[in-house]
Motif scaffolding. Structure first.
Motif, short mmCIF file in Angstrom:
data_model
loop_
_atom_site.label_atom_id
_atom_site.label_comp_id
_atom_site.label_asym_id
_atom_site.label_seq_id
_atom_site.Cartn_x
_atom_site.Cartn_y
_atom_site.Cartn_z
N LEU A 45 0.87 -1.39 0.17
CA LEU A 45 0.32 0.10 0.25
C LEU A 45 0.68 1.36 0.32
O LEU A 45 0.63 2.23 -0.59
N ILE A 46 1.39 1.16 0.43
CA ILE A 46 2.53 2.45 0.70
C ILE A 46 3.24 3.16 -0.51
O ILE A 46 3.63 4.22 -0.60
N ALA A 47 3.52 1.80 -1.30
CA ALA A 47 4.12 1.84 -3.07
C ALA A 47 3.36 2.47 -3.26
O ALA A 47 3.70 3.09 -4.32
N THR A 48 1.85 1.68 -3.54
CA THR A 48 1.37 1.80 -4.64
C THR A 48 -0.33 2.59 -4.07
O THR A 48 -0.70 3.45 -5.36
N ASP A 49 -0.56 3.62 -3.47
CA ASP A 49 -1.60 4.15 -3.13
C ASP A 49 -1.40 5.47 -2.30
O ASP A 49 -2.72 6.03 -2.09
N LEU A 50 -0.58 6.16 -2.62
CA LEU A 50 -0.35 7.32 -1.11
C LEU A 50 0.37 8.46 -2.78
O LEU A 50 1.16 7.78 -3.59
N TYR A 51 0.11 9.75 -2.47
CA TYR A 51 0.33 10.70 -3.17
C TYR A 51 -0.16 10.96 -5.18
O TYR A 51 -0.07 10.58 -5.49
N GLY A 52 -1.81 10.43 -4.61
CA GLY A 52 -2.51 10.37 -5.58
C GLY A 52 -2.44 9.41 -6.76
O GLY A 52 -3.19 9.03 -8.08
N LYS A 53 -1.99 8.31 -5.84
CA LYS A 53 -1.19 6.90 -7.28
C LYS A 53 -2.58 5.81 -6.96
O LYS A 53 -3.47 6.05 -5.48
N GLU A 63 -13.81 2.41 -3.12
CA GLU A 63 -15.21 2.21 -3.24
C GLU A 63 -15.83 2.21 -2.20
O GLU A 63 -16.91 2.62 -1.76
N ILE A 64 -15.39 1.16 -1.85
CA ILE A 64 -16.68 1.20 -0.26
C ILE A 64 -17.13 1.77 0.71
O ILE A 64 -17.23 2.38 0.80
N VAL A 65 -15.35 2.50 1.25
CA VAL A 65 -14.90 4.11 1.79
C VAL A 65 -15.53 5.01 1.18
O VAL A 65 -16.40 5.77 1.59
N THR A 66 -15.67 5.19 -0.60
CA THR A 66 -16.64 6.15 -0.47
C THR A 66 -17.90 6.66 -1.10
O THR A 66 -18.69 7.04 -0.32
N VAL A 88 -1.67 5.11 7.53
CA VAL A 88 -1.77 4.78 6.73
C VAL A 88 -3.41 4.52 5.05
O VAL A 88 -3.41 5.71 4.25
N PHE A 89 -3.79 3.65 5.86
CA PHE A 89 -4.97 3.69 5.48
C PHE A 89 -5.58 5.74 5.20
O PHE A 89 -6.11 4.94 3.76
N ILE A 90 -5.91 5.92 6.13
CA ILE A 90 -7.04 6.70 5.99
C ILE A 90 -6.09 8.30 4.82
O ILE A 90 -6.60 8.64 3.91
N ASP A 91 -4.13 7.58 4.80
CA ASP A 91 -3.65 8.61 3.94
C ASP A 91 -4.27 8.34 2.63
O ASP A 91 -3.53 9.28 1.71
N ALA A 92 -4.32 6.74 2.09
CA ALA A 92 -4.26 6.00 0.55
C ALA A 92 -5.75 6.68 0.67
O ALA A 92 -5.65 6.86 -0.71
#
Length: 173
Positions: A45-53, A63-66, A88-92
């Motif tokens: 997750l840290i490499a794939t879903d932070l900073y707009g990725k 989708e669940i969160v949204t 990290v989850f919140i940030d992603a």
């Protein structure tokens, strides 16, 4: 829709047991309550879903969160606060659509005697920054191993009283 977040990625945790207990109680009250365990997060997750990725593995979680209108966070105490994987989850998650102007209830737990009071306070600050409206009644369950029976049910009368009050108030919140 209510989504219960088991806020650790520790396998076999008391947090997940408590989250499942809450889910059962919501369903008994006729409320659609999903469960998202942070054990479901992609390992990279840290490499794939932070900073707009955004990765294909995280997309169903996003989708669940949204789609969720109300979140119940079950948060264990880690080093006097909340788990880093929760941050990290919140940030992603996408901002603002993930949490902005939605509602949350918080449940702290610990194996010690304070029920993650400090961690819940710390996480409340994060929620406020995100404009995630936190219900005033926060539950702190200390000595969690003595609170759950062998089937994962809360069996102490005073804890049951406060958990039921929180659930009923969160439904109306």
């Amino acid at each position: 829709m209510v989504t219960i977040i088991s806020s650790t990625n520790r396998p076999g945790s008391s947090t997940l047991k408590l989250a499942k207990y809450y889910q059962t109680k919501f369903i008994e009250r006729g409320i659609d309550a999903g469960l998202l365990s942070l054990t479901q997060l992609p390992p990279n997750l840290i490499a794939t879903d932070l900073y707009g990725k955004r990765s294909a593995e995280f997309e169903p979680i996003q989708e669940i969160v949204t789609q969720t209108e109300k979140f119940l966070f079950v948060i264990p105490e880690y080093n006097g606060s909340f788990p880093g994987v929760l941050k990290v989850f919140i940030d992603a998650c996408s901002f603002p659509e993930s949490f902005y102007e939605k509602k949350a209830a918080l449940v702290g737990l610990s194996s010690g005697k304070y029920g993650n009071i400090r961690g819940i306070d710390h996480f409340t600050g994060v929620c406020h920054y995100l404009h995630l409206n936190v219900m005033a009644l926060k539950i702190h369950i200390a000595n969690i191993r003595s609170e759950l029976d062998g089937q994962g049910n809360i069996h102490k009368e005073d804890t049951l009283k406060f958990v039921n009050e929180q659930i009923d108030k969160f439904i109306r919140f």
